[in-house]
Enzyme design. Structure first.
Site, short mmCIF file in Angstrom:
data_model
loop_
_atom_site.label_atom_id
_atom_site.label_comp_id
_atom_site.label_asym_id
_atom_site.label_seq_id
_atom_site.Cartn_x
_atom_site.Cartn_y
_atom_site.Cartn_z
N ARG A 223 -27.09 32.09 11.83
CA ARG A 223 -26.45 32.29 10.54
C ARG A 223 -24.99 31.88 10.65
NH1 ARG A 223 -30.60 32.13 8.33
NH2 ARG A 223 -31.60 33.68 7.02
N HIS A 275 -29.10 23.21 7.87
CA HIS A 275 -29.96 24.41 7.88
C HIS A 275 -31.44 24.01 7.89
CE1 HIS A 275 -30.11 28.92 6.60
NE2 HIS A 275 -31.18 28.60 7.30
C1 OXD Z 1 -34.86 32.07 7.70
C2 OXD Z 1 -34.15 30.78 7.52
O1 OXD Z 1 -34.23 33.13 7.69
O2 OXD Z 1 -34.81 29.73 7.45
O3 OXD Z 1 -36.09 32.06 7.87
O4 OXD Z 1 -32.92 30.75 7.41
#
Ligand code: OXD
Length: 311
Positions: A223, A275
């Site tokens: 994250r 991402h």
């Molecule tokens: C998840 C993501 O949390 O893809 O699965 O960010």
């Protein structure tokens, strides 16, 4: 039974869930407002607040991803409804591929070769033994463990960190604040796979980045909030004045999409991906959701997330 799905590929989900539960009404969140009332289950990824606010008799919310940070921050989330999330669902393997790619990138000096290519420089770099390249994995949930195991199988010494003590074969486990400092002081590459919670916010800040050995690299497929981006940029330095961090492979950012003018885009020793490290494989995820709904309906116990802990 009424199930409402909210995710990009909602039509495929709707079809699969309707097939698994032929007596249920399965809708996507684009159904008219009056049809969306009184759902039993929401299966959602980044649900809009109104979808949560308008429900009155939910039995469960299924988060269609591993991270529940977005869901927990959505206004109108009913606090008493159990929340479950996708657990691994094939993401471990994808995440491990991504991390292994990143570790090998730095371990086999691909960053140096990319820079050398710009200057047409033919200069083989030394290859140290893998035993000299310890990798730290911060976060030992289902996905972090999977990644740690793959790195161990690939021959790298693996040091793992989690908030509470854990024991994993092949991984030297650390915990707590002191444990984190101890781990950081020893690793050539650090990988962050922690959830986004109040406790993990900027876990890699200037002070902790400074604990990494000279020339260490950072991989963040977890994250964006885990790393203080400004501190990372300072630790990377510039080409004329390199800092003590050699490079970074980043998949997640404090703001996504990463703004066009963000200095990370321009940094020559930063690799950026949008991402994409571990997109949830659809068929595995659907199987998990079906199993969750069956368990809820049968009154079987399910592992729910802890909203206070944030995962
Ligand atoms: C998840 C993501 O949390 O893809 O699965 O960010």
């Amino acid at each position: 039974m009424k199930i409402i799905v909210h995710i990009d590929e909602a039509d495929q989900w709707q079809e699969a869930l309707a097939e698994a539960f032929p007596d249920a009404q399965v809708l996507t969140s684009s159904a008219p407002a009056e049809e969306r009332q009184n759902a039993d289950y929401l299966a959602v990824w980044k649900a809009p607040a109104h979808l949560l606010e308008e429900q009155t008799r939910l039995k469960g919310i299924i988060n269609l991803g591993a991270g529940v940070d977005h869901l927990l921050r959505t206004p109108g989330l009913p606090r008493q409804v159990p929340i479950v999330k996708l657990r691994d669902a094939g993401m471990g393997e994808l995440m491990a591929d991504y991390v292994l790619y990143g570790v090998l990138h730095f371990y086999r000096s691909m960053d140096c070769y990319a820079a050398q290519q710009q200057r047409a420089t033919w200069q083989p770099q030394d290859v140290v033994a893998k035993s000299q390249w310890p990798v730290g994995v911060l976060g030992l949930g289902a996905i972090g463990r999977y990644v740690a195991n793959v790195l161990h199988q690939a021959g790298f010494p693996v040091l793992g960190w989690s908030r509470s003590p854990k024991q994993i074969t092949g991984v030297r486990c650390y915990h707590g604040d002191d444990g984190l400092g101890e781990l950081l002081g020893q690793v050539q590459t650090v990988v962050t796979i922690l959830p986004d919670t109040a406790a993990t916010q900027h876990i890699l800040d200037a002070r902790r980045l400074a604990k990494l050995p000279e020339g260490a690299s950072v991989i963040n497929p977890g994250r964006g909030s885990l790393i203080d981006e400004q501190a990372l940029l300072e630790a990377l330095g510039s080409d004329s004045q390199p800092g003590h961090i050699r490079g970074a492979l980043l998949d997640v950012f404090e703001e996504e999409p990463l703004p066009d003018n963000h200095p990370l885009w321009q940094h020559p020793r930063v690799l950026i991906t949008p991402h994409m490290a571990a997109p949830t494989p659809l068929s595995d995820a659907i199987d998990q959701v079906i199993a969750y709904i069956k368990a809820f309906e049968a009154g079987d116990s399910v592992t729910t997330i802890d909203p206070e802990a944030g995962y």
